[in-house]
Design a protein around this motif. Structure first.
Motif, PDB file in Angstrom:
ATOM      1  N   HIS A 253       0.909  -1.103  -0.091  1.00 40.54           N
ATOM      2  CA  HIS A 253      -0.005   0.335   0.019  1.00 40.54           C
ATOM      3  C   HIS A 253       0.786   1.140  -0.303  1.00 40.54           C
ATOM      4  O   HIS A 253       1.483   1.706   1.295  1.00 40.54           O
ATOM      5  N   THR A 254       1.122   1.804  -0.721  1.00 49.50           N
ATOM      6  CA  THR A 254       2.796   2.745  -1.621  1.00 49.50           C
ATOM      7  C   THR A 254       1.644   4.036  -1.244  1.00 49.50           C
ATOM      8  O   THR A 254       3.070   4.980   0.551  1.00 49.50           O
ATOM      9  N   THR A 255       1.055   4.619  -0.517  1.00 51.14           N
ATOM     10  CA  THR A 255       0.794   5.774   0.198  1.00 51.14           C
ATOM     11  C   THR A 255       0.393   5.836   1.336  1.00 51.14           C
ATOM     12  O   THR A 255       1.245   6.524   2.276  1.00 51.14           O
ATOM     13  N   TYR A 256      -0.305   3.879   1.968  1.00 50.92           N
ATOM     14  CA  TYR A 256      -0.073   4.847   3.098  1.00 50.92           C
ATOM     15  C   TYR A 256       1.572   4.252   3.918  1.00 50.92           C
ATOM     16  O   TYR A 256       2.123   5.782   4.462  1.00 50.92           O
ATOM     17  N   TYR A 257       2.736   3.690   3.040  1.00 49.60           N
ATOM     18  CA  TYR A 257       3.947   3.518   3.280  1.00 49.60           C
ATOM     19  C   TYR A 257       4.610   4.582   3.103  1.00 49.60           C
ATOM     20  O   TYR A 257       5.979   5.195   3.567  1.00 49.60           O
ATOM     21  N   LYS A 258       4.367   5.619   2.009  1.00 50.74           N
ATOM     22  CA  LYS A 258       4.726   7.298   1.923  1.00 50.74           C
ATOM     23  C   LYS A 258       4.714   8.070   3.050  1.00 50.74           C
ATOM     24  O   LYS A 258       5.438   8.450   3.949  1.00 50.74           O
TER      25      LYS A 258
END
Lengths: 334, 281
Positions: free
Chosen positions: A205-210
């Motif tokens: 979940h790229t948005t979350y980890y960013k």
């Protein structure tokens, strides 16, 4: 099989703890034994909070692969939060300071999420510009609020920060970054730097980890701000401007994007260097700038590149070399 | 040796292997279409893929094959049509959610995490198999150590399926080309998919590497018991390994069938080689 002294993770942890304790003991001895004068001893504190700032910025810039230019803004949020808190309450010193540091981290982390969510939709130069903008907004808000003392700044803050606090908080902060990177969350953060599309298709979940990476970086900047506020005892909003963010980014790039040890070395070096160069005052900024230029020409990836140091690993390879030397001698004798 | 799979027709969308008939299909695509501005890139694309089928998607350059993959993984939002993955509609889901639901892919131009080790590449894909929180990780609680140990073992196991266990410590970007392609497949498999999409897996490979790849594709299907949909220009590979083939031209399916049927289909031959009279449309 090659013998490895520090093969097990447990022995490596013990080794690292011993090494840190040793460094601390040496510093404490130098300071308490008056080998270092007051001025020199006090330099340790800026070194520590700059290490926190640079390592945390490296989390966002080097490991997450984004380019934020508003790190000083988060430092300001932390500094003011902690200072306002300690001025308002009257608790026993250490307890008050611990709560202040935690509050500073939470508040700066919250700002990290609020700014990160819209900003991290952009990439590269655009992200740099938008975070620069947000950093300035934070500064302008501080100037215009009455609780922060406005443009006059905030004074009369208690001087809680001494070298012990600074060192311990620094070690904990660096520990958090290092352990976070070496976990599934850290790998997710690294995968975004490496290839966002591939990361997404691997179920990250790229948005979350960013946002997570950005928020942790902001929270630690807030911690550094809390140390800073209780060291200087006076806060001036103009010190948290664009130049401070730039200075931090320079330290990250110089140390190597994606190298924690590089950040520690460059933060220490670039904090101490201007002080060491005080002897030839007129030229010190020239020397400082020249040094940066030279490093960037000959080592564009920074002093350490993406290399990260492992004490156990280094000692293992050192012993392995010694062993092989002995073996060679034995072979010769035969 | 090539084995012939008996393919049976199913209502409206095409054919699936006879052995998969009693299982629900892994993927059902119904009249999928996408427009980019005024340009219709894919139109009326319907396909059904059996639970353990190896399917091929072929077509001339620019036919829209990779666009179909991007629609299946929701990199592009479809303008029209329905995709049912394991019976569930995928509309509106994000790429990472689709991956959790069971669709994994490789890329035409390799997209590895180049500066990380081979092991870390696979462990990133095992992300959702681990369940410890960030706080547990920072405090290095037992749950962290346990999950890390299990996932390392699992990663090594997956790497050994394609004979890569000895490369675990190497940096992914430094691997030879063929190994990078294999690593991408292992990484995709690590997410525990029910269908694997391979985008030109044989691109840039010599005949012996392609033969090895064909073996590997069958092996993956047999070991993991999953469906595979591949895009490929190498006809030896497609005809040798695929059980059902769909041919795409100008964004539309012009033929579906078994390798033999496709090879003898006049519309397909025309799409690839042009009209026999050479007249201009």
């Amino acid at each position: 099989m090659e013998k490895k002294l520090f093969k097990s993770t447990k022995s490596r942890y013990i080794l690292n703890i011993l090494a840190i304790a040793l460094v601390f003991a040496v510093i404490a001895l130098l300071i308490e034994g008056k080998v270092l004068n007051r001025y020199q001893a006090n330099l340790l504190i800026p070194v520590c909070y700059n290490i926190i700032l640079v390592v945390s910025l490296n989390l966002a810039a080097g490991f997450l692969g984004q380019l934020p230019l508003g790190h000083a803004g988060f430092m300001a949020v932390g500094a003011y939060t902690a200072a306002i808190f300690t001025k308002a309450v009257d608790l026993p010193g250490p307890l008050e300071f611990v709560i202040a540091i935690v509050l500073a981290a939470l508040m700066a982390g919250l700002f990290g999420v609020l700014i990160g969510l819209p900003a991290l939709r952009l990439r590269g130069d655009y992200l740099a510009i938008i975070t620069l903008g947000f950093g300035e907004i934070i500064r302008v808000i501080i100037v215009n609020l009455s609780i922060t003392g406005g443009a006059f700044g905030l004074s009369g803050i208690q001087g809680h920060t001494n070298y012990i606090w600074a060192f311990v908080v620094m070690v904990i902060s660096v520990y958090i970054v290092v352990t976070l990177i070496r976990s599934r969350h850290g790998r997710a953060i690294l995968s975004i730097r490496e290839n966002e599309i591939a990361a997404e298709s691997c179920g990250i979940h790229t948005t979350y980890y960013k946002t997570l990476g950005f928020a942790v970086a902001a929270a630690l900047a807030g911690v550094a701000g809390a140390l800073y506020a209780h060291y200087l005892k006076i806060l001036d909003p103009s010190t948290f401007g664009f130049m401070k963010s730039c200075e931090l980014l320079v330290m990250v790039v110089l140390g190597g994007m994606g190298s924690v040890i590089g950040s520690v070395i460059s933060a220490t070096g670039l904090t101490l260097l201007p002080e060491l160069l005080r002897g030839f005052d007129d030229y010190r900024m020239i020397v400082y700038s020249l040094l940066l230029i030279i490093v960037m020409i000959f080592k564009p990836s920074g002093l350490m590149g993406t290399y990260d140091f492992s004490l156990g690993g280094t000692m293992d390879s050192f012993f392995a070399k010694i062993r092989s030397l002995f073996k060679r001698k034995e072979a010769k004798n035969k | 040796m090539k084995t012939h799979t008996k393919m049976v027709p199913v209502p409206s969308q095409g054919i699936i292997p006879e052995r998969d008939l009693d299982k629900s299909p892994v993927l059902e695509i119904v009249r999928l279409g996408i427009d980019f501005g005024g340009l219709t890139a894919v139109e009326d694309f319907s396909l059904i893929i059996g639970r353990t089928e190896i399917a091929g998607l072929i077509g001339p350059n620019g036919a829209g094959k990779t666009t179909v993959f991007n629609l299946l993984t929701n990199v592009y939002e479809p303008t029209r049509g329905t995709i049912l993955l394991n019976g569930r509609n995928t509309r509106g889901l994000k790429t990472y959610q689709l991956n959790k639901m069971g669709i994994a892919r490789t890329f035409q131009n390799i997209r590895l995490f180049k500066d990380l080790t081979v092991l870390d590449n696979v462990k990133i894909a095992l992300h959702n198999e681990m369940d410890y929180s960030a706080v547990e990780a920072v405090l290095r609680l037992p749950s962290y150590w346990r999950a890390e140990r299990i996932s390392t073992e699992r990663a090594m196991e997956l790497l050994s399926v394609l004979g890569m266990q000895d490369m675990a410590g190497s940096i992914a970007g430094s691997l030879p080309y063929g190994a990078q392609r294999r690593l991408e497949i292992v990484r995709a498999l690590a997410t525990n998919p029910s269908i694997l999409l391979l985008d030109e897996p044989a691109a840039g490979m010599n005949p012996s590497e392609t033969a090895e790849l064909m073996e590997n594709i069958r092996k993956i299907r047999d070991v993991f018991n999953i469906a595979i949909l591949l895009i490929e220009h190498d006809m030896n590979l497609v005809m040798g390994v695929c059980e059902g083939i769909a041919v795409l031209n100008y964004g539309r399916i012009i033929a579906k069938g078994t390798p033999e049927e496709i090879q003898n289909n006049p519309t397909v031959i025309e799409a690839y080689l042009g009209h026999s009279g050479g007249e201009q449309a």
